[in-house]
Scaffold this motif. Structure first.
Motif, PDB file in Angstrom:
ATOM      1  N   ASP A 187       0.822  -1.209   0.000  1.00 10.65           N
ATOM      2  CA  ASP A 187       0.000   0.000   0.000  1.00 10.65           C
ATOM      3  C   ASP A 187       0.857   1.261   0.000  1.00 10.65           C
ATOM      4  O   ASP A 187       0.545   2.237  -0.673  1.00 10.65           O
ATOM      5  CB  ASP A 187      -0.925  -0.003   1.225  1.00 10.65           C
ATOM      6  CG  ASP A 187      -1.934  -1.136   1.174  1.00 10.65           C
ATOM      7  OD1 ASP A 187      -2.655  -1.232   0.168  1.00 10.65           O
ATOM      8  OD2 ASP A 187      -1.992  -1.925   2.126  1.00 10.65           O
ATOM      9  N   LEU A 243       2.900   4.835  -3.597  1.00 13.74           N
ATOM     10  CA  LEU A 243       1.545   4.698  -3.061  1.00 13.74           C
ATOM     11  C   LEU A 243       0.756   3.774  -3.979  1.00 13.74           C
ATOM     12  O   LEU A 243       0.736   3.990  -5.201  1.00 13.74           O
ATOM     13  CB  LEU A 243       0.850   6.061  -2.972  1.00 13.74           C
ATOM     14  CG  LEU A 243       1.516   7.103  -2.066  1.00 13.74           C
ATOM     15  CD1 LEU A 243       0.772   8.426  -2.149  1.00 13.74           C
ATOM     16  CD2 LEU A 243       1.577   6.612  -0.620  1.00 13.74           C
ATOM     17  N   ASN A 244       0.152   2.757  -3.401  1.00 14.67           N
ATOM     18  CA  ASN A 244      -0.638   1.793  -4.173  1.00 14.67           C
ATOM     19  C   ASN A 244       0.166   1.180  -5.323  1.00 14.67           C
ATOM     20  O   ASN A 244      -0.351   0.938  -6.412  1.00 14.67           O
ATOM     21  CB  ASN A 244      -1.915   2.443  -4.722  1.00 14.67           C
ATOM     22  CG  ASN A 244      -2.759   3.053  -3.628  1.00 14.67           C
ATOM     23  OD1 ASN A 244      -2.956   2.435  -2.580  1.00 14.67           O
ATOM     24  ND2 ASN A 244      -3.243   4.260  -3.850  1.00 14.67           N
ATOM     25  N   ARG A 266       1.507   9.092   5.423  1.00 14.02           N
ATOM     26  CA  ARG A 266       0.944   8.358   4.294  1.00 14.02           C
ATOM     27  C   ARG A 266       0.248   7.079   4.739  1.00 14.02           C
ATOM     28  O   ARG A 266      -0.811   6.709   4.219  1.00 14.02           O
ATOM     29  CB  ARG A 266       2.050   8.025   3.287  1.00 14.02           C
ATOM     30  CG  ARG A 266       2.644   9.232   2.597  1.00 14.02           C
ATOM     31  CD  ARG A 266       1.641   9.906   1.677  1.00 14.02           C
ATOM     32  NE  ARG A 266       2.213  11.077   1.012  1.00 14.02           N
ATOM     33  CZ  ARG A 266       1.591  11.776   0.093  1.00 14.02           C
ATOM     34  NH1 ARG A 266       0.360  11.433  -0.280  1.00 14.02           N
ATOM     35  NH2 ARG A 266       2.170  12.834  -0.455  1.00 14.02           N
ATOM     36  N   LYS A 273      -3.708   6.250   4.354  1.00 14.84           N
ATOM     37  CA  LYS A 273      -4.154   5.038   3.668  1.00 14.84           C
ATOM     38  C   LYS A 273      -5.057   4.209   4.565  1.00 14.84           C
ATOM     39  O   LYS A 273      -6.067   3.643   4.109  1.00 14.84           O
ATOM     40  CB  LYS A 273      -2.945   4.215   3.223  1.00 14.84           C
ATOM     41  CG  LYS A 273      -3.305   2.983   2.395  1.00 14.84           C
ATOM     42  CD  LYS A 273      -3.999   3.372   1.094  1.00 14.84           C
ATOM     43  CE  LYS A 273      -4.390   2.148   0.275  1.00 14.84           C
ATOM     44  NZ  LYS A 273      -5.065   2.515  -0.985  1.00 14.84           N
ATOM     45  N   GLU A 319      -8.420   5.744   4.539  1.00 19.02           N
ATOM     46  CA  GLU A 319      -9.070   5.464   3.262  1.00 19.02           C
ATOM     47  C   GLU A 319      -9.636   4.046   3.223  1.00 19.02           C
ATOM     48  O   GLU A 319     -10.776   3.823   2.799  1.00 19.02           O
ATOM     49  CB  GLU A 319      -8.051   5.653   2.140  1.00 19.02           C
ATOM     50  CG  GLU A 319      -8.566   5.329   0.751  1.00 19.02           C
ATOM     51  CD  GLU A 319      -7.441   5.301  -0.282  1.00 19.02           C
ATOM     52  OE1 GLU A 319      -7.491   4.452  -1.196  1.00 19.02           O
ATOM     53  OE2 GLU A 319      -6.503   6.124  -0.165  1.00 19.02           O
TER      54      GLU A 319
END
Length: 381
Positions: free
Chosen positions: A323, A338-339, A358, A362, A365
């Protein structure tokens, strides 16, 4: 974090099918998640100290907590402890049948007991009736270090056959009293003996199994021994609830238990940090950074992944599947992912704060997405 067993069959674990019981509000067995347990080591008669330790275990993620009840003072305090606990409590009972009855009346969700060592048939019947009256389940706990004399004489030493015979004899007592809300453990300090006993037991009965390598030892060596034993069984699909037995802070047992399950993809809690061991190529101090991040991210319970790799040899590849990722580069800076995609360059100074921010973003989210998904499922019903 999705199940990709259809394209990665080598990661699929087929769990043993068994009936399900309830330990308070926690389902054990069937298709329930594998629960993680620990045990308090405070004096149970000191309710405040015991409640304090239970709080620490709850915060670490414990699903179930076991509390020893060796005397009347302990079961008297157990009522207060059970009312304060946010997770189901198992009362650990040995020899004294009255302690089992008192614990059931005081709010125990489960009694850890061996029916064969609490006295004559009428005493066994009274404990079983108390469990029925108060909605308690039971755990039959067989230990290689305390096998019945007649079994040691029959087999010559603790062995898988002796442990399984003991377990089934105890189970039969409960079944003869029409009591079926029980799980079984067959623990030994030797992981070879432990695994062999559980393998035989898994084929012999359909009740849930509580896994553990008992008296595994200090934090490091006990973690290794438990990981070998429990990992072997869980990988083969055996096990419905686990306890890692360490001569250490009980909170460490919960951490290790979740890490074992996380490594096998059986249960996810918190941040799974993938980190290299570091070498001369590292663009920053990997070991120090990972240690700090582990502490700063301990509050996050959302299942997610973070890669911290010192250089570009493996860093970009690992970041593709996490992630959040950070890969060391040159000139005092590295790359944030990221991702699975490159996000931006980041100076090593301030790197930790950036990664924490971050990861927290995440996690928020992912939590929001899960809430929407849950709401949609409820609406569909």
């Amino acid at each position: 974090m999705s199940d990709h067993s259809h394209i990665r069959p080598w990661r699929h674990i087929e769990r043993r099918k068994c009936r399900q019981i309830m330990v308070g509000s926690v389902p054990v067995g069937g298709d329930a998640p594998i629960s993680v347990q620990s045990m308090t080591n405070t004096l149970t008669s000191d309710a405040n100290a015991t409640i304090g330790q239970i709080r620490e275990l709850e915060e670490a993620g414990a699903d179930i907590v076991r509390v020893s009840c060796p005397d009347e003072e302990s079961t008297a305090a157990f009522r207060t402890i059970a009312r304060a606990a946010r997770v189901p409590l198992v009362a650990d009972i040995h020899f004294h049948y009255k302690r089992g009855i008192e614990a059931a009346e005081a709010g125990a969700a489960c009694l850890r007991i061996n029916p064969g060592n609490i006295g004559n048939a009428s005493r066994v019947r009274d404990v079983i009736q108390a469990a029925k009256d108060h909605g308690c389940s039971m755990r039959i706990g067989v230990n290689a270090g305390s096998l019945e004399k007649e079994l040691l004489e029959k087999y010559g030493e603790p062995c898988p056959e002796a442990m399984v015979e003991s377990a089934l004899n105890h189970a039969r007592i409960l079944q003869d009293h029409d009591f079926h809300e029980f799980k079984i453990s067959v623990k030994a300090s030797d992981p070879f003996l432990t695994v062999a006993a559980y393998q035989q037991l898994a084929d012999a009965i359909d009740c849930p199994l509580h896994l553990g390598v008992t008296e595994a030892g200090p934090l490091r060596s006990g973690t290794i021994k438990s990981s070998i034993g429990l990992g072997n069984m869980l990988w083969s699909g055996i096990g419905d609830t686990i306890r890692v037995s360490l001569a250490a802070d009980p909170v460490e047992e919960i951490k290790v238990g979740f890490d074992i399950l996380k490594s096998l993809g059986l249960r996810h809690r918190g941040v799974n940090i993938i980190a290299c061991p570091s070498c001369a190529r590292q663009g920053f101090n990997v070991i120090e950074t990972v240690g700090i991040l582990e502490e700063k991210l301990a509050h996050i319970t959302t299942p997610m992944s973070l890669s911290i790799i010192g250089c570009v040899v493996n860093g970009p590849g690992e970041a593709l599947y996490t992630d959040v990722g950070f890969t060391g580069g040159g000139k005092g800076a590295g790359m944030v992912y990221l991702n699975g995609k490159i996000a931006h360059k980041q100076a090593n100074d301030g790197m930790i704060d950036e990664i924490v921010a971050r990861v927290e973003a995440k996690a928020a989210e992912l939590d929001a997405a899960r809430k929407v998904e849950s709401a949609s499922e409820v609406a569909a019903e």
